[in-house]
Design a protein around this motif. Sequence first.
Motif, PDB file in Angstrom:
ATOM      1  N   LEU A 176       0.829  -1.205   0.000  1.00  0.00           N
ATOM      2  CA  LEU A 176       0.000   0.000   0.000  1.00  0.00           C
ATOM      3  C   LEU A 176       0.866   1.259   0.000  1.00  0.00           C
ATOM      4  N   ARG A 177       1.946   1.244   0.741  1.00  0.00           N
ATOM      5  CA  ARG A 177       2.858   2.404   0.759  1.00  0.00           C
ATOM      6  C   ARG A 177       3.520   2.593  -0.604  1.00  0.00           C
ATOM      7  N   ASP A 178       3.872   1.489  -1.249  1.00  0.00           N
ATOM      8  CA  ASP A 178       4.468   1.587  -2.582  1.00  0.00           C
ATOM      9  C   ASP A 178       3.458   2.145  -3.594  1.00  0.00           C
ATOM     10  N   LEU A 179       2.208   1.700  -3.513  1.00  0.00           N
ATOM     11  CA  LEU A 179       1.182   2.210  -4.416  1.00  0.00           C
ATOM     12  C   LEU A 179       0.948   3.703  -4.175  1.00  0.00           C
ATOM     13  N   ARG A 180       0.932   4.085  -2.910  1.00  0.00           N
ATOM     14  CA  ARG A 180       0.752   5.513  -2.611  1.00  0.00           C
ATOM     15  C   ARG A 180       1.899   6.332  -3.183  1.00  0.00           C
ATOM     16  N   ALA A 181       3.117   5.816  -3.097  1.00  0.00           N
ATOM     17  CA  ALA A 181       4.279   6.524  -3.631  1.00  0.00           C
ATOM     18  C   ALA A 181       4.198   6.680  -5.147  1.00  0.00           C
ATOM     19  N   LEU A 182       3.510   5.749  -5.818  1.00  0.00           N
ATOM     20  CA  LEU A 182       3.329   5.843  -7.265  1.00  0.00           C
ATOM     21  C   LEU A 182       2.285   6.884  -7.653  1.00  0.00           C
ATOM     22  N   GLY A 183       1.480   7.324  -6.677  1.00  0.00           N
ATOM     23  CA  GLY A 183       0.453   8.318  -6.964  1.00  0.00           C
ATOM     24  C   GLY A 183      -0.961   7.825  -6.778  1.00  0.00           C
ATOM     25  N   VAL A 184      -1.133   6.569  -6.305  1.00  0.00           N
ATOM     26  CA  VAL A 184      -2.472   6.025  -6.059  1.00  0.00           C
ATOM     27  C   VAL A 184      -3.061   6.702  -4.824  1.00  0.00           C
ATOM     28  N   GLU A 185      -4.316   7.150  -4.927  1.00  0.00           N
ATOM     29  CA  GLU A 185      -4.986   7.797  -3.799  1.00  0.00           C
ATOM     30  C   GLU A 185      -6.068   6.934  -3.172  1.00  0.00           C
ATOM     31  N   LEU A 186      -6.551   5.925  -3.911  1.00  0.00           N
ATOM     32  CA  LEU A 186      -7.695   5.132  -3.468  1.00  0.00           C
ATOM     33  C   LEU A 186      -7.439   3.660  -3.738  1.00  0.00           C
ATOM     34  N   VAL A 187      -7.687   2.811  -2.735  1.00  0.00           N
ATOM     35  CA  VAL A 187      -7.581   1.362  -2.900  1.00  0.00           C
ATOM     36  C   VAL A 187      -8.842   0.718  -2.328  1.00  0.00           C
ATOM     37  N   ASN A 188      -9.377  -0.235  -3.060  1.00  0.00           N
ATOM     38  CA  ASN A 188     -10.562  -0.992  -2.660  1.00  0.00           C
ATOM     39  C   ASN A 188     -10.067  -2.314  -2.077  1.00  0.00           C
ATOM     40  N   VAL A 189     -10.251  -2.520  -0.781  1.00  0.00           N
ATOM     41  CA  VAL A 189      -9.600  -3.621  -0.066  1.00  0.00           C
ATOM     42  C   VAL A 189     -10.545  -4.811   0.111  1.00  0.00           C
ATOM     43  N   THR A 190     -10.006  -6.002  -0.129  1.00  0.00           N
ATOM     44  CA  THR A 190     -10.769  -7.227   0.090  1.00  0.00           C
ATOM     45  C   THR A 190      -9.836  -8.319   0.591  1.00  0.00           C
ATOM     46  N   MET A 191     -10.417  -9.463   0.918  1.00  0.00           N
ATOM     47  CA  MET A 191      -9.674 -10.630   1.390  1.00  0.00           C
ATOM     48  C   MET A 191     -10.323 -11.884   0.813  1.00  0.00           C
ATOM     49  N   GLY A 192      -9.634 -13.016   0.924  1.00  0.00           N
ATOM     50  CA  GLY A 192     -10.208 -14.309   0.591  1.00  0.00           C
ATOM     51  C   GLY A 192     -10.475 -14.532  -0.880  1.00  0.00           C
ATOM     52  N   ASN A 193     -11.184 -15.610  -1.153  1.00  0.00           N
ATOM     53  CA  ASN A 193     -11.477 -16.039  -2.518  1.00  0.00           C
ATOM     54  C   ASN A 193     -12.934 -16.499  -2.580  1.00  0.00           C
ATOM     55  N   PRO A 194     -13.796 -15.763  -3.304  1.00  0.00           N
ATOM     56  CA  PRO A 194     -15.218 -16.120  -3.324  1.00  0.00           C
ATOM     57  C   PRO A 194     -15.501 -17.473  -3.937  1.00  0.00           C
ATOM     58  N   TYR A 195     -14.551 -18.039  -4.691  1.00  0.00           N
ATOM     59  CA  TYR A 195     -14.761 -19.325  -5.352  1.00  0.00           C
ATOM     60  C   TYR A 195     -14.249 -20.502  -4.529  1.00  0.00           C
ATOM     61  N   PHE A 196     -13.474 -20.213  -3.485  1.00  0.00           N
ATOM     62  CA  PHE A 196     -12.833 -21.307  -2.753  1.00  0.00           C
ATOM     63  C   PHE A 196     -13.084 -21.225  -1.245  1.00  0.00           C
ATOM     64  N   ASN A 197     -12.826 -20.081  -0.633  1.00  0.00           N
ATOM     65  CA  ASN A 197     -13.063 -19.917   0.806  1.00  0.00           C
ATOM     66  C   ASN A 197     -13.906 -18.669   1.063  1.00  0.00           C
ATOM     67  N   PRO A 198     -15.135 -18.625   0.537  1.00  0.00           N
ATOM     68  CA  PRO A 198     -15.938 -17.401   0.609  1.00  0.00           C
ATOM     69  C   PRO A 198     -16.233 -16.918   2.014  1.00  0.00           C
ATOM     70  N   HIS A 199     -16.130 -17.796   3.033  1.00  0.00           N
ATOM     71  CA  HIS A 199     -16.381 -17.311   4.390  1.00  0.00           C
ATOM     72  C   HIS A 199     -15.365 -16.256   4.808  1.00  0.00           C
ATOM     73  N   VAL A 200     -14.221 -16.209   4.110  1.00  0.00           N
ATOM     74  CA  VAL A 200     -13.190 -15.232   4.457  1.00  0.00           C
ATOM     75  C   VAL A 200     -13.522 -13.854   3.904  1.00  0.00           C
ATOM     76  N   ASN A 201     -14.157 -13.785   2.737  1.00  0.00           N
ATOM     77  CA  ASN A 201     -14.373 -12.456   2.145  1.00  0.00           C
ATOM     78  C   ASN A 201     -15.837 -12.056   2.025  1.00  0.00           C
ATOM     79  N   ARG A 202     -16.761 -13.021   2.039  1.00  0.00           N
ATOM     80  CA  ARG A 202     -18.181 -12.665   2.027  1.00  0.00           C
ATOM     81  C   ARG A 202     -18.952 -13.712   2.834  1.00  0.00           C
ATOM     82  N   PRO A 203     -18.864 -13.621   4.155  1.00  0.00           N
ATOM     83  CA  PRO A 203     -19.504 -14.601   5.029  1.00  0.00           C
ATOM     84  C   PRO A 203     -20.966 -14.833   4.652  1.00  0.00           C
ATOM     85  N   PHE A 204     -21.384 -16.080   4.745  1.00  0.00           N
ATOM     86  CA  PHE A 204     -22.690 -16.451   4.230  1.00  0.00           C
ATOM     87  C   PHE A 204     -23.558 -17.095   5.300  1.00  0.00           C
TER      88      PHE A 204
END
Length: 450
Positions: free
Chosen positions: A296-324
């Motif tokens: 994230l610090r490297d992206l900010r240094a490149l000029g990125v101002e906004l990052v959309n953050v997520t975790m997990g894999n909806p096709y394999f371990n969806p409880h990690v990123n979109r609990p059901f």
Amino acid sequence: MTYSVYSDRDTFLADNERLGTALPFADDLSPLSQPLTVQGRIAPNRLACQAMEGCDGTPDGAPGELTIRRYERLAAGGAGIIWFEATACMREGRANPRQLWIREETLDDFKRLVDRIREIGVKTNGYAPLVVMQDTHSGRYSKPDGVPAPLIAYNNPIFEKDKPLDVSRIVTDEHIDRVGEALIAGAKLAERAGFDGVDVKCCHRYLNSELLSAYTRPGRYGGSYENRTRLLRESVQGAIAAARHGFIVSTRLNVYDGFPYPFGFGASPDTQIPIGQYRLDAPAPAFDPAEPVRLLRDLRALGVELVNVTMGNPYFNPHVNRPFAKGGYEEPEHPLEGVARILNGIGLLHKAVPDLKLISSAMTFLGAAAPHVAAGCIADGMFDCAGFGRMIFAQPDFASRILRDGALDKKRLCLACSKCTELMRAGSTPGCVLRDRLYTDLYREVILKK
């Protein structure tokens, strides 16, 4: 065990205390109505529609009738940001034969849709949302002709188990160079189409995301941190260099895969387990923010101002990123614990990189409590904008409901039943089976008549 999304605040507050998840809760929802400035462009509020792919484009990659229907509904729905769904940058990277694909031949179709989104937003709400296009290569999930044609960064025994894919499916460094060029070209086309920004997609184990955990891969795209993050950093850098002033270059970033080292990003080396002993129903390894913070610090240094953050894999371990509430396996934790992992994890990252604006994920399971948790998190500085995914299928006007009424429509909450996912996995077009009659009928036709 069966769970339910929260239909009232008291049930959420009781679980939040009982489970020790410590999520903020605010009665004052005014933080959600505040504008957010990114690269000089203004999102009129702090609510975002996450990228939810409809698999309903035309064979040549243009938006189809259902695509247009979905974005017209979202445009009228009042969100400050519409994170436009996964759009392939090259044919081989399409996840299905109906995935959107931006190129010269489809550019005018995208222009018309972006113009339509703005037109409806202004007419209905008095403002246009920011619209950010997700620029993607599907990697191991590539299926351009309707049959699997995976292109992977490395064989991962968690996915392949004891049947590794043929070495010909592992992309070469030279091939990845071409993918980088295509991602940059896709970003240029997104700007020409009138999008406010582009997301160089790096999440959910698509190619860019898979490279982040390519610890065992040789060559320029594997092993060291610099090599594993090379495709993302150089694609972002190229997109920024090619863009005009004010065009947003961002990424939807997997900061944690939920898999043990060395097969998952964002997990400590201390999480190693013997190959073959990984279990989906076992507790996920602890989140290690060291490399995600560095990235994230490297992206900010490149000029990125906004990052959309997520975790997990909806096709394999969806409880990690979109609990059901209902899914294909028994969750190893209470869904609220999964929500808390993401939201508290994003808060940890925001504290480490405070000058980077972050969009959250995993709001849908919170149900009626979601607006209050989102407002509390924003007020506490955990993130800057609340992203809603599956909820936008069930209640596309979620944002206007929150901003106008101070609450979601309880009769149209997403129930996290996973039926939209069933449609997608059956090769159909996903939508809310319970709240949208069009998809109710489609579910009966595709799933129930099997």
